[in-house]
Scaffold this motif. Sequence first.
Motif, PDB file in Angstrom:
ATOM      1  N   VAL A  40       0.763  -1.185  -0.080  1.00  0.00           N
ATOM      2  CA  VAL A  40       0.000   0.017   0.063  1.00  0.00           C
ATOM      3  C   VAL A  40       0.832   1.240  -0.061  1.00  0.00           C
ATOM      4  O   VAL A  40       0.724   2.229  -0.626  1.00  0.00           O
ATOM      5  N   VAL A  41       1.862   1.429   0.616  1.00  0.00           N
ATOM      6  CA  VAL A  41       2.903   2.480   0.925  1.00  0.00           C
ATOM      7  C   VAL A  41       3.588   2.621  -0.237  1.00  0.00           C
ATOM      8  O   VAL A  41       3.671   3.767  -1.036  1.00  0.00           O
ATOM      9  N   VAL A  42       4.164   1.490  -0.910  1.00  0.00           N
ATOM     10  CA  VAL A  42       4.749   1.607  -2.276  1.00  0.00           C
ATOM     11  C   VAL A  42       3.923   2.211  -3.171  1.00  0.00           C
ATOM     12  O   VAL A  42       4.183   2.759  -4.074  1.00  0.00           O
ATOM     13  N   SER A  43       2.684   1.751  -3.252  1.00  0.00           N
ATOM     14  CA  SER A  43       1.566   2.012  -4.380  1.00  0.00           C
ATOM     15  C   SER A  43       1.388   3.424  -4.216  1.00  0.00           C
ATOM     16  O   SER A  43       1.347   4.363  -5.370  1.00  0.00           O
ATOM     17  N   ILE A  44       1.342   4.068  -3.141  1.00  0.00           N
ATOM     18  CA  ILE A  44       0.907   5.391  -2.961  1.00  0.00           C
ATOM     19  C   ILE A  44       2.120   6.292  -3.392  1.00  0.00           C
ATOM     20  O   ILE A  44       2.103   7.346  -4.092  1.00  0.00           O
ATOM     21  N   VAL A  45       3.197   6.006  -2.996  1.00  0.00           N
ATOM     22  CA  VAL A  45       4.522   6.632  -3.281  1.00  0.00           C
ATOM     23  C   VAL A  45       4.697   6.286  -4.742  1.00  0.00           C
ATOM     24  O   VAL A  45       5.019   7.508  -5.544  1.00  0.00           O
ATOM     25  N   GLY A  46       4.623   5.155  -5.275  1.00  0.00           N
ATOM     26  CA  GLY A  46       4.839   5.218  -6.645  1.00  0.00           C
ATOM     27  C   GLY A  46       3.890   6.007  -7.683  1.00  0.00           C
ATOM     28  O   GLY A  46       4.144   6.754  -8.560  1.00  0.00           O
ATOM     29  N   TRP A  47       2.557   5.935  -7.137  1.00  0.00           N
ATOM     30  CA  TRP A  47       1.534   6.821  -7.983  1.00  0.00           C
ATOM     31  C   TRP A  47       1.840   8.293  -7.764  1.00  0.00           C
ATOM     32  O   TRP A  47       1.817   8.951  -8.745  1.00  0.00           O
ATOM     33  N   PHE A  48       2.222   8.726  -6.602  1.00  0.00           N
ATOM     34  CA  PHE A  48       2.714  10.202  -6.354  1.00  0.00           C
ATOM     35  C   PHE A  48       4.045  10.642  -7.299  1.00  0.00           C
ATOM     36  O   PHE A  48       3.994  11.445  -8.119  1.00  0.00           O
ATOM     37  N   LEU A  49       5.107   9.551  -7.456  1.00  0.00           N
ATOM     38  CA  LEU A  49       6.186   9.741  -8.370  1.00  0.00           C
ATOM     39  C   LEU A  49       5.796   9.870  -9.710  1.00  0.00           C
ATOM     40  O   LEU A  49       6.159  10.757 -10.595  1.00  0.00           O
ATOM     41  N   LEU A  50       4.899   8.904 -10.037  1.00  0.00           N
ATOM     42  CA  LEU A  50       4.389   8.903 -11.411  1.00  0.00           C
ATOM     43  C   LEU A  50       3.682  10.141 -11.998  1.00  0.00           C
ATOM     44  O   LEU A  50       3.808  10.578 -12.894  1.00  0.00           O
ATOM     45  N   LEU A 209       8.428   3.837 -19.581  1.00  0.00           N
ATOM     46  CA  LEU A 209      10.000   3.475 -19.042  1.00  0.00           C
ATOM     47  C   LEU A 209      10.112   3.629 -17.354  1.00  0.00           C
ATOM     48  O   LEU A 209      10.418   2.603 -16.655  1.00  0.00           O
ATOM     49  N   VAL A 210       9.499   4.709 -16.930  1.00  0.00           N
ATOM     50  CA  VAL A 210       9.396   5.159 -15.675  1.00  0.00           C
ATOM     51  C   VAL A 210       8.508   3.952 -14.710  1.00  0.00           C
ATOM     52  O   VAL A 210       8.975   3.754 -13.582  1.00  0.00           O
ATOM     53  N   THR A 211       7.513   3.963 -15.338  1.00  0.00           N
ATOM     54  CA  THR A 211       6.214   2.985 -14.701  1.00  0.00           C
ATOM     55  C   THR A 211       6.974   1.514 -14.419  1.00  0.00           C
ATOM     56  O   THR A 211       6.618   1.089 -13.564  1.00  0.00           O
ATOM     57  N   ARG A 212       7.648   0.923 -15.666  1.00  0.00           N
ATOM     58  CA  ARG A 212       8.284  -0.261 -15.574  1.00  0.00           C
ATOM     59  C   ARG A 212       9.267  -0.234 -14.630  1.00  0.00           C
ATOM     60  O   ARG A 212       9.579  -1.313 -13.703  1.00  0.00           O
ATOM     61  N   ILE A 219       8.165  -4.451  -6.686  1.00  0.00           N
ATOM     62  CA  ILE A 219       8.390  -5.703  -6.749  1.00  0.00           C
ATOM     63  C   ILE A 219       9.712  -6.389  -5.876  1.00  0.00           C
ATOM     64  O   ILE A 219       9.659  -7.099  -4.973  1.00  0.00           O
ATOM     65  N   LEU A 220      10.836  -5.911  -6.280  1.00  0.00           N
ATOM     66  CA  LEU A 220      12.011  -6.237  -5.698  1.00  0.00           C
ATOM     67  C   LEU A 220      11.880  -5.813  -4.242  1.00  0.00           C
ATOM     68  O   LEU A 220      12.450  -6.357  -3.427  1.00  0.00           O
ATOM     69  N   LEU A 221      11.343  -4.572  -3.821  1.00  0.00           N
ATOM     70  CA  LEU A 221      11.455  -4.017  -2.553  1.00  0.00           C
ATOM     71  C   LEU A 221      10.424  -4.861  -1.529  1.00  0.00           C
ATOM     72  O   LEU A 221      10.817  -5.150  -0.637  1.00  0.00           O
ATOM     73  N   LEU A 222       9.274  -5.319  -2.132  1.00  0.00           N
ATOM     74  CA  LEU A 222       8.163  -6.244  -1.445  1.00  0.00           C
ATOM     75  C   LEU A 222       8.768  -7.589  -1.275  1.00  0.00           C
ATOM     76  O   LEU A 222       8.845  -8.046  -0.252  1.00  0.00           O
ATOM     77  N   VAL A 223       9.659  -7.952  -2.440  1.00  0.00           N
ATOM     78  CA  VAL A 223      10.318  -9.420  -1.997  1.00  0.00           C
ATOM     79  C   VAL A 223      11.338  -9.033  -0.865  1.00  0.00           C
ATOM     80  O   VAL A 223      11.464 -10.047   0.153  1.00  0.00           O
TER      81      VAL A 223
END
Length: 543
Positions: A40-50, A209-212, A219-223
């Motif tokens: 959830v945190v990574v998704s929020i941060v990722g959405w903000f960065l995108l 490219l940034v999204t990928r 994914i790596l962070l969650l693992v």
Amino acid sequence: MSSGALPSRSLPAGLRRGLTFWRRSIQARVVASTVVLSAVVVSIVGWFLLQQTREGLLDHRVTAVVAEANNETTEARTRLVAAPGTDIDSASQQRDLVEPIIQRGATRGFSVVLAGPVGDTGGRIEDGGAESTPGLDTSSVPASLEAHFDELAPTAWTYTRIRSADAEGVTRVQPGIVVGSQVKLPSDGATYTLYYLFPLDEEQETLALVTRALLTAAILLLVLVAGMTWLVTRQVVTPIRMARRVAERLAAGQLQERLQVSGEDDLARLATSFNQMASNLQRQIRQLEELSRVQRRFVSDVSHELRTPLTTVRMASDVLHDARHGFDPAAGRAAELLQTELDRFEMLLVDLLEISRFDAGAAVLEAEDVNLVDVAHRVVETTRALADQRGVGVVVRTPDYPCLAEADVRRVERIVRNLVTNAIDHAETSGRGAEIVVQVAGDEHSAAIAVRDYGVGLAPGEAAMVFNRFWRADPARARTSGGTGLGLSISLEDTHLHGGWLQAWGRPGQGAQFRLTLPRRAGVPLRQSPLPLVPVDAEETVS
């Protein structure tokens, strides 16, 4: 189980195993909850960065395309100023104006549409006559931007969807920016609008490219988070699991089991405290076992040792009892009392020996098919004289079919006899209280006998104490049957030996009911009884 509950057997085996693992593994729940929260945190941060990246790319692209469009418009105006206004017609001048821009747009990656003149009712792009880049669908220019340039206006831009067709006729739709700017033709003095359409392919590729990259990093962070959480929780859960296994062995009687202590942290101190607790429990349990063994040995030895003098006293008492008619009244009465108390004393010895056998685990079950209906009738007949002496009526209610159970008939009769004589002792001598009801019922899994009396009843909490040795509900009440105070305790042990239930219910002033439930087949666990523990008439009285 309630009707709304989902039976676990209806679930697939794999799902049942997964749910069992989820319920039992605190490590799995901690790892799963940490991964979910991290996601959830990574998704929020990722959405903000995108969003920030997208806005930055678009802002930069808008600034660049507006500047480029202004440069093209400035250059076009310079060429128009240098061109004579009366030498050529307006159509030729429009072509001379837009063709160099179209050529440069083909090399720089943008398209051009020339529409107008402004204020002319036929100057809209959809009316035809507009000059544009070959293959471009002129409807790519939004109607809102066209409406903005229906009159003289400064440069403006907006987002659009650019639709174009290649040489093979394949239509392509891509996001883009359209910039509008106005120029005045000297040939007719009218104002025309130049629309520059810039695609956003590079920005779209950059954003993809940034999204990928962000997705891969997430994914790596969650693992990594899952692995770190698993390792951290393992350091805590592993000692707990070891403590659970040792506790299970201790509960199974392996009192010598101990936890291995390593280190000096909190878990090591917990293991040390656990071992100290286990040692204390082991010592106390051994002390209790020794005391119990001594007690059982004492009861057994005393009971056996008393049999010899009791036999001698019995013989002398029988002689005195037979000759009591030749004595004076006081001596004759003393002989009768001596005989009665000797009978009671002998019963007490028999009960003590039976209790000692239960305590020593030496009781043996001789099971056979027993009809509880016949047992109830035999017990009622043998206690009829006692009931008549007390003025109590005993009623037997049995079904039309036999209620069979695999049991030891001697022990079952002793249980029922103890229940009936106990009910006679506590029954009233008048009214409804002078009635005792013995009810028998059975189903495919179990058979039961319930003995109901309407005597003094049981106070709250006494239903669990009534099977204690030598316990009496009313100490002031005399035992009419000459009981020893061990009957219900022996009955409970007999019931446990059968794998059955012996339960009591009672309320002050409403009497009591004792229910014996036996499995139809020895060794089969009981799930329910065919008779209710709380009598129906008592429920009606309470309601």
